[in-house]
Motif scaffolding. Structure first.
Motif, mmCIF file in Angstrom:
data_model
loop_
_atom_site.group_PDB
_atom_site.id
_atom_site.type_symbol
_atom_site.label_atom_id
_atom_site.label_comp_id
_atom_site.label_asym_id
_atom_site.label_seq_id
_atom_site.Cartn_x
_atom_site.Cartn_y
_atom_site.Cartn_z
ATOM 1 N N PRO A 40 3.550 -1.627 5.505
ATOM 2 C CA PRO A 40 4.716 -1.354 4.655
ATOM 3 C C PRO A 40 4.359 -0.514 3.429
ATOM 4 O O PRO A 40 5.180 0.263 2.948
ATOM 5 C CB PRO A 40 5.205 -2.743 4.243
ATOM 6 N N GLU A 41 3.128 -0.660 2.924
ATOM 7 C CA GLU A 41 2.706 0.116 1.750
ATOM 8 C C GLU A 41 2.597 1.602 2.083
ATOM 9 O O GLU A 41 3.003 2.452 1.288
ATOM 10 C CB GLU A 41 1.371 -0.401 1.217
ATOM 11 N N LEU B 162 4.888 7.149 1.985
ATOM 12 C CA LEU B 162 5.384 8.320 2.713
ATOM 13 C C LEU B 162 6.879 8.529 2.467
ATOM 14 O O LEU B 162 7.335 9.671 2.340
ATOM 15 C CB LEU B 162 5.101 8.178 4.211
ATOM 16 N N ALA B 163 7.639 7.442 2.371
ATOM 17 C CA ALA B 163 9.071 7.540 2.090
ATOM 18 C C ALA B 163 9.321 8.117 0.697
ATOM 19 O O ALA B 163 10.212 8.949 0.512
ATOM 20 C CB ALA B 163 9.729 6.171 2.214
ATOM 21 N N LEU B 164 8.530 7.693 -0.273
ATOM 22 C CA LEU B 164 8.681 8.218 -1.633
ATOM 23 C C LEU B 164 8.364 9.705 -1.691
ATOM 24 O O LEU B 164 9.041 10.472 -2.373
ATOM 25 C CB LEU B 164 7.794 7.432 -2.604
ATOM 26 N N ASP B 165 7.332 10.129 -0.960
ATOM 27 C CA ASP B 165 6.989 11.547 -0.906
ATOM 28 C C ASP B 165 8.120 12.340 -0.256
ATOM 29 O O ASP B 165 8.525 13.393 -0.761
ATOM 30 C CB ASP B 165 5.676 11.755 -0.152
ATOM 31 N N GLN C 95 19.308 5.226 4.763
ATOM 32 C CA GLN C 95 19.060 3.803 5.034
ATOM 33 C C GLN C 95 17.602 3.540 5.379
ATOM 34 O O GLN C 95 17.015 2.559 4.924
ATOM 35 C CB GLN C 95 19.963 3.317 6.157
ATOM 36 N N THR C 96 17.014 4.414 6.162
ATOM 37 C CA THR C 96 15.615 4.232 6.558
ATOM 38 C C THR C 96 14.691 4.354 5.361
ATOM 39 O O THR C 96 13.768 3.551 5.196
ATOM 40 C CB THR C 96 15.220 5.255 7.645
ATOM 41 N N ILE C 97 14.926 5.341 4.506
ATOM 42 C CA ILE C 97 14.101 5.513 3.313
ATOM 43 C C ILE C 97 14.241 4.304 2.392
ATOM 44 O O ILE C 97 13.241 3.813 1.853
ATOM 45 C CB ILE C 97 14.441 6.836 2.584
ATOM 46 N N GLU C 98 15.438 3.794 2.224
ATOM 47 C CA GLU C 98 15.645 2.613 1.369
ATOM 48 C C GLU C 98 14.901 1.403 1.923
ATOM 49 O O GLU C 98 14.251 0.679 1.172
ATOM 50 C CB GLU C 98 17.129 2.309 1.201
ATOM 51 N N LYS D 200 11.213 1.877 1.221
ATOM 52 C CA LYS D 200 10.881 1.658 -0.181
ATOM 53 C C LYS D 200 10.889 0.180 -0.543
ATOM 54 O O LYS D 200 10.167 -0.243 -1.440
ATOM 55 C CB LYS D 200 11.856 2.434 -1.073
ATOM 56 N N GLN D 201 11.683 -0.604 0.148
ATOM 57 C CA GLN D 201 11.766 -2.047 -0.111
ATOM 58 C C GLN D 201 10.717 -2.836 0.671
ATOM 59 O O GLN D 201 10.661 -4.053 0.569
ATOM 60 C CB GLN D 201 13.162 -2.557 0.249
ATOM 61 N N GLY D 202 9.904 -2.146 1.472
ATOM 62 C CA GLY D 202 8.876 -2.822 2.243
ATOM 63 C C GLY D 202 9.401 -3.564 3.453
ATOM 64 O O GLY D 202 8.736 -4.459 3.984
#
Length: 87
Positions: free
Chosen positions: A6-7, A12-15, A38-41, A44-46
């Protein structure tokens, strides 16, 4: 489905999110942002701990005008490879 970190997904999602925000004035990037929101959120929430079968957005790079945005395409590719294949 394979377990993934998840980390790493979050990083990668933040980038990818940064690259989307840097190019959000383009309509095709707005469409990509909406399709991945939705996938990025969740990332980001792990909340993504296993690979997924499919990730939206590939068509905008192969059939759209985003191929010229190399950093965005690279961020998307890294995110997609990790979230779908775990690599």
């Amino acid at each position: 489905m394979s377990r993934i970190s998840p980390e790493i997904v979050k990083e990668l999602a933040l980038d990818l999110e940064r690259q989307i925000e840097a190019n959000i004035s383009r309509n095709s990037v707005k469409a990509l942002s909406i399709s991945l929101e939705q996938t990025i959120e969740k990332a980001k929430q792990g909340k993504i701990k296993n690979t997924v079968v499919r990730l939206e957005g590939s068509a905008v790079f192969t059939h759209g005008t985003l191929r010229e945005l190399c950093e965005l395409e690279n961020a998307y590719a890294k995110f997609k490879l990790y979230i779908t294949l775990g690599v």
